[in-house]
Design a protein around this motif. Structure first.
Motif, PDB file in Angstrom:
ATOM      1  N   ASN A  20      23.432  30.199  30.878  1.00 31.00           N
ATOM      2  CA  ASN A  20      24.096  29.373  29.864  1.00 31.00           C
ATOM      3  C   ASN A  20      24.529  30.169  28.641  1.00 31.00           C
ATOM      4  N   ASP A  21      24.200  31.456  28.623  1.00 33.09           N
ATOM      5  CA  ASP A  21      24.498  32.276  27.454  1.00 33.09           C
ATOM      6  C   ASP A  21      26.007  32.252  27.147  1.00 33.09           C
ATOM      7  N   ASN A  22      26.351  32.132  25.860  1.00 37.17           N
ATOM      8  CA  ASN A  22      27.771  32.242  25.483  1.00 37.17           C
ATOM      9  C   ASN A  22      27.918  32.995  24.157  1.00 37.17           C
ATOM     10  N   LYS A  23      27.034  33.965  23.980  1.00 33.14           N
ATOM     11  CA  LYS A  23      26.926  34.632  22.679  1.00 33.14           C
ATOM     12  C   LYS A  23      28.083  35.560  22.343  1.00 33.14           C
ATOM     13  N   SER A  24      28.841  35.979  23.339  1.00 32.79           N
ATOM     14  CA  SER A  24      29.903  36.943  23.036  1.00 32.79           C
ATOM     15  C   SER A  24      31.166  36.265  22.505  1.00 32.79           C
ATOM     16  N   PHE A  25      31.148  34.946  22.408  1.00 34.47           N
ATOM     17  CA  PHE A  25      32.322  34.250  21.891  1.00 34.47           C
ATOM     18  C   PHE A  25      31.907  33.300  20.785  1.00 34.47           C
ATOM     19  N   LYS A  26      32.567  33.484  19.614  1.00 32.62           N
ATOM     20  CA  LYS A  26      32.250  32.591  18.507  1.00 32.62           C
ATOM     21  C   LYS A  26      33.248  31.453  18.524  1.00 32.62           C
ATOM     22  N   GLY A  27      32.862  30.381  19.138  1.00 27.87           N
ATOM     23  CA  GLY A  27      33.773  29.242  19.197  1.00 27.87           C
ATOM     24  C   GLY A  27      33.308  28.298  20.276  1.00 27.87           C
ATOM     25  N   ASP A  28      33.944  27.106  20.290  1.00 27.96           N
ATOM     26  CA  ASP A  28      33.545  26.126  21.300  1.00 27.96           C
ATOM     27  C   ASP A  28      34.442  26.232  22.529  1.00 27.96           C
ATOM     28  N   LYS A  29      34.284  25.300  23.428  1.00 23.82           N
ATOM     29  CA  LYS A  29      35.033  25.328  24.691  1.00 23.82           C
ATOM     30  C   LYS A  29      36.548  25.298  24.439  1.00 23.82           C
ATOM     31  N   GLY A  32      37.659  28.485  23.319  1.00 22.66           N
ATOM     32  CA  GLY A  32      37.503  29.387  24.458  1.00 22.66           C
ATOM     33  C   GLY A  32      38.691  29.286  25.403  1.00 22.66           C
ATOM     34  N   LEU A  33      39.116  28.064  25.650  1.00 17.59           N
ATOM     35  CA  LEU A  33      40.244  27.873  26.568  1.00 17.59           C
ATOM     36  C   LEU A  33      41.535  28.422  25.983  1.00 17.59           C
ATOM     37  N   LYS A  34      41.649  28.344  24.646  1.00 15.96           N
ATOM     38  CA  LYS A  34      42.826  28.924  23.991  1.00 15.96           C
ATOM     39  C   LYS A  34      42.854  30.438  24.151  1.00 15.96           C
ATOM     40  N   SER A  35      41.695  31.048  23.924  1.00 16.61           N
ATOM     41  CA  SER A  35      41.597  32.506  24.101  1.00 16.61           C
ATOM     42  C   SER A  35      41.897  32.899  25.536  1.00 16.61           C
ATOM     43  N   LEU A  36      41.434  32.071  26.430  1.00 20.32           N
ATOM     44  CA  LEU A  36      41.639  32.341  27.845  1.00 20.32           C
ATOM     45  C   LEU A  36      43.136  32.328  28.190  1.00 20.32           C
ATOM     46  N   ALA A  37      43.844  31.372  27.601  1.00 21.54           N
ATOM     47  CA  ALA A  37      45.286  31.279  27.854  1.00 21.54           C
ATOM     48  C   ALA A  37      45.996  32.536  27.347  1.00 21.54           C
ATOM     49  N   LYS A  38      45.536  33.023  26.197  1.00 18.23           N
ATOM     50  CA  LYS A  38      46.120  34.244  25.630  1.00 18.23           C
ATOM     51  C   LYS A  38      45.837  35.448  26.527  1.00 18.23           C
ATOM     52  N   LEU A  39      44.595  35.534  26.961  1.00 15.87           N
ATOM     53  CA  LEU A  39      44.199  36.634  27.844  1.00 15.87           C
ATOM     54  C   LEU A  39      44.984  36.586  29.155  1.00 15.87           C
ATOM     55  N   ASN A  40      45.240  35.381  29.622  1.00 14.19           N
ATOM     56  CA  ASN A  40      45.989  35.236  30.862  1.00 14.19           C
ATOM     57  C   ASN A  40      47.420  35.771  30.712  1.00 14.19           C
ATOM     58  N   GLN A  41      48.028  35.510  29.531  1.00 10.77           N
ATOM     59  CA  GLN A  41      49.362  36.052  29.265  1.00 10.77           C
ATOM     60  C   GLN A  41      49.324  37.583  29.274  1.00 10.77           C
ATOM     61  N   LYS A 232      32.075  27.138  33.034  1.00 11.72           N
ATOM     62  CA  LYS A 232      33.213  27.749  33.738  1.00 11.72           C
ATOM     63  C   LYS A 232      34.149  28.488  32.785  1.00 11.72           C
ATOM     64  N   TRP A 233      34.409  27.874  31.641  1.00  8.42           N
ATOM     65  CA  TRP A 233      35.349  28.515  30.698  1.00  8.42           C
ATOM     66  C   TRP A 233      34.802  29.843  30.205  1.00  8.42           C
ATOM     67  N   TYR A 234      33.478  29.901  30.015  1.00 10.77           N
ATOM     68  CA  TYR A 234      32.892  31.144  29.514  1.00 10.77           C
ATOM     69  C   TYR A 234      32.906  32.228  30.593  1.00 10.77           C
ATOM     70  N   ARG A 235      32.602  31.813  31.808  1.00  6.96           N
ATOM     71  CA  ARG A 235      32.670  32.722  32.955  1.00  6.96           C
ATOM     72  C   ARG A 235      34.058  33.370  33.028  1.00  6.96           C
ATOM     73  N   ASP A 236      35.087  32.522  32.956  1.00  8.77           N
ATOM     74  CA  ASP A 236      36.461  33.035  33.071  1.00  8.77           C
ATOM     75  C   ASP A 236      36.830  33.943  31.894  1.00  8.77           C
ATOM     76  N   LEU A 237      36.307  33.593  30.737  1.00  2.00           N
ATOM     77  CA  LEU A 237      36.562  34.389  29.533  1.00  2.00           C
ATOM     78  C   LEU A 237      35.957  35.788  29.663  1.00  2.00           C
TER      79      LEU A 237
END
Ligand code: AMP
Ligand code: MG
Length: 267
Positions: A20-29, A32-41, A232-237
């Motif tokens: 359940n750890d999510n310490k490497s990201f300062k933010g909520d889901k 997180g999904l926004k960052s993920l979209a950026k990373l995907n680009q 799931k969002w953290y895993r993908d991140l």
């Protein structure tokens, strides 16, 4: 993301790593999904460059328990990449022909060539996981495989392949929920196998086998990452971040045209 890397020579204990750890990201889901979209680009651009440049080969290994999220991670992390340069190789129960060869035979054939990215959905690690847990091969056979795997991956690395390995770490309760969701959702029942329940009973044996594999085969040239995967969002991140950072590190450039194109006019 270094915190999730299994440092060569250091021993990890899966029990002590929190799914359940999510310490490497300062933010909520949502963030997180926004960052993920950026990373995907970014991933899409970098993969295009990888394909154009034809200098690097990238191998991504995904391992997890049933419902651990391998399929979901492939769908989301690699959303929108150019299918010409990206392949997925899934490893199932070996065929008679595959079993008639050494365990790396079917694997070596599908490793990436120049400009390619290949994602392994399961991998040669099954041969020290399911095979060990079920005793499909005697101990003296699977015990040798850790060294054989390290030698094989070193060959790939020395031949220009960048290897990233991810173990998607969920806990047993999370698996229960996900298996239940597969039972309840008619679009997911196709993934449900009664055999998965038998595997679930062997959870402890699998964790032991995973722990050994992670500790014996995380190397500088082919490191393992233990990805907290209950969310799931953290895993993908985590996967996306490691991948994008690795690709950025290549400092790739679009190839120059082979001929001088100055002053070319298209009639
Ligand atoms: P899935 O990934 O859900 O489609 O299932 C593939 C199945 O093939 C899993 O149960 C794996 O454990 C099994 N499998 C993959 N590689 C091997 C192997 N080398 N030996 C035995 N079973 C394997
Ligand atoms: Mg399955």
């Amino acid at each position: 993301m270094k915190r999730y890397r299994v440092e060569p020579g250091k021993k990890i204990s899966l029990e002590k790593l929190d799914p359940n750890d999510n310490k490497s990201f300062k933010g909520d889901k949502e963030q997180g999904l926004k960052s993920l979209a950026k990373l995907n680009q970014e991933l899409q651009s970098l993969q295009e460059l990888l394909y154009a440049e034809q200098k690097h080969k990238v191998l991504i290994v995904l391992q997890a328990m049933d419902t651990g999220g391998k399929d979901g991670a492939i769908r989301r992390v690699f959303d929108g990449v150019n299918p010409q340069g990206v392949k997925v190789a899934s490893f199932k129960v070996p065929t008679a022909e595959e079993l008639a060869h050494d365990f790396l035979w079917r694997v070596h054939k599908v490793t990436p060539g120049l400009g390619e990215m290949v994602i392994f959905n399961r991998s040669h690690y099954e041969d020290v996981l399911v095979v060990r847990v079920h005793g499909y091969a005697p101990e003296e056979v699977w015990k040798k495989r850790y060294d054989q795997i390290n030698d094989f991956e070193r060959l790939l690395a020395e031949s220009g392949t960048t290897i990233l390995k991810f173990f998607l770490h969920i806990d047993r309760d999370e698996q229960k929920e996900r298996l239940q969701a597969r039972l309840d959702d008619p679009t997911k029942t196709w993934k449900f196998r009664l055999g998965d329940l038998e595997e679930r009973k062997l959870w402890g044996d699998y964790m032991q086998a995973y722990e050994d594999a992670l500790n014996k085969t995380s190397t500088d040239y082919a490191p393992w990452y233990v990805v907290p995967a209950n969310r799931k969002w953290y895993r993908d991140l985590v996967i996306s971040t490691v991948l994008v950072n690795t690709l950025k590190g290549f400092k790739m450039e679009y190839p120059k045209p082979e001929e001088n194109l100055d002053g070319v006019v298209i009639e």
